[in-house]
Design a protein around this motif. Structure first.
Motif, PDB file in Angstrom:
ATOM      1  N   GLU A   4       0.834  -1.200   0.000  1.00  9.10           N
ATOM      2  CA  GLU A   4       0.000   0.000   0.000  1.00  9.10           C
ATOM      3  C   GLU A   4       0.874   1.256   0.000  1.00  9.10           C
ATOM      4  OE1 GLU A   4      -3.072   2.469   2.856  1.00  9.10           O
ATOM      5  OE2 GLU A   4      -2.562   0.414   3.403  1.00  9.10           O
ATOM      6  N   TYR A   5       1.924   1.273   0.828  1.00  5.94           N
ATOM      7  CA  TYR A   5       2.819   2.428   0.870  1.00  5.94           C
ATOM      8  C   TYR A   5       3.535   2.612  -0.463  1.00  5.94           C
ATOM      9  CZ  TYR A   5       2.061   2.831   5.882  1.00  5.94           C
ATOM     10  OH  TYR A   5       1.487   2.999   7.115  1.00  5.94           O
ATOM     11  N   TYR A  26      18.725   4.604   2.052  1.00  2.89           N
ATOM     12  CA  TYR A  26      17.603   4.856   1.137  1.00  2.89           C
ATOM     13  C   TYR A  26      16.353   4.087   1.546  1.00  2.89           C
ATOM     14  CZ  TYR A  26      18.219   0.234  -0.914  1.00  2.89           C
ATOM     15  OH  TYR A  26      18.287  -1.124  -1.082  1.00  2.89           O
ATOM     16  N   ILE A  27      15.226   4.600   1.070  1.00  4.76           N
ATOM     17  CA  ILE A  27      13.940   3.906   1.152  1.00  4.76           C
ATOM     18  C   ILE A  27      13.358   3.960  -0.253  1.00  4.76           C
ATOM     19  CG2 ILE A  27      11.601   3.858   2.115  1.00  4.76           C
ATOM     20  CD1 ILE A  27      12.687   5.381   4.545  1.00  4.76           C
ATOM     21  N   GLU A  32       8.421  -2.445  -7.091  1.00  4.10           N
ATOM     22  CA  GLU A  32       7.500  -3.433  -6.512  1.00  4.10           C
ATOM     23  C   GLU A  32       8.111  -4.095  -5.280  1.00  4.10           C
ATOM     24  OE1 GLU A  32       5.182  -7.532  -7.738  1.00  4.10           O
ATOM     25  OE2 GLU A  32       5.899  -6.212  -9.305  1.00  4.10           O
ATOM     26  N   GLY A  33       7.352  -4.132  -4.200  1.00  4.18           N
ATOM     27  CA  GLY A  33       7.803  -4.733  -2.957  1.00  4.18           C
ATOM     28  C   GLY A  33       8.487  -3.746  -2.026  1.00  4.18           C
ATOM     29  N   GLY A  34       9.057  -2.682  -2.596  1.00  4.40           N
ATOM     30  CA  GLY A  34       9.751  -1.683  -1.786  1.00  4.40           C
ATOM     31  C   GLY A  34      11.002  -2.263  -1.159  1.00  4.40           C
ATOM     32  N   ILE A  85       6.745  15.591   1.253  1.00  4.13           N
ATOM     33  CA  ILE A  85       5.539  15.790   2.077  1.00  4.13           C
ATOM     34  C   ILE A  85       4.787  14.471   2.240  1.00  4.13           C
ATOM     35  CG2 ILE A  85       3.291  16.957   2.135  1.00  4.13           C
ATOM     36  CD1 ILE A  85       4.797  19.373   0.793  1.00  4.13           C
ATOM     37  N   LYS A  86       4.746  13.650   1.175  1.00  5.85           N
ATOM     38  CA  LYS A  86       4.107  12.324   1.283  1.00  5.85           C
ATOM     39  C   LYS A  86       4.817  11.472   2.328  1.00  5.85           C
ATOM     40  CE  LYS A  86       1.911  11.132  -3.094  1.00  5.85           C
ATOM     41  NZ  LYS A  86       1.933  10.188  -4.217  1.00  5.85           N
TER      42      LYS A  86
END
Length: 98
Positions: A4-5, A26-27, A32-34, A85-86
């Motif tokens: 979802e994130y 990093y993030i 896909e999958g993050g 901001i997100k």
């Protein structure tokens, strides 16, 4: 990382941290999958944030609001401000669940 994130954020964040435990982190909330980790992200970052490692910990534990850190000069942001901001909104949601 929640799908979802990744779906709602669609951004890659790079953190340039100074001080103890500093370095590049990093993030990835675009792929896909993050993912998250030490070093440069696997794809080009949309946002690069520079701050001390101590302020980074405070920010991610809800003790320092990113907007306040930015306004006081503790956080420098290069790149897509809307994505920054997100990330702040996401941090607020995550900290409310702790």
């Amino acid at each position: 990382m929640s799908e979802e994130y990744v779906r709602t954020t669609q951004g890659v964040f790079q953190f340039e941290l100074s001080g103890d435990e500093g370095g590049t982190w990093y993030i990835d909330l675009k792929t896909e999958g993050g993912s998250a980790g030490f070093g440069k992200p696997p794809v080009t970052a949309d946002v690069v944030m520079s701050m001390s490692s101590a302020d980074f910990v405070k920010m991610f534990t809800g003790k320092l609001k990113p907007t306040l850190a930015f306004m006081s000069g503790k956080l420098r942001i290069k790149g897509n401000m809307a994505l920054a901001i997100k990330l702040e909104k996401m941090l607020t949601q995550l900290n409310s669940k702790l």
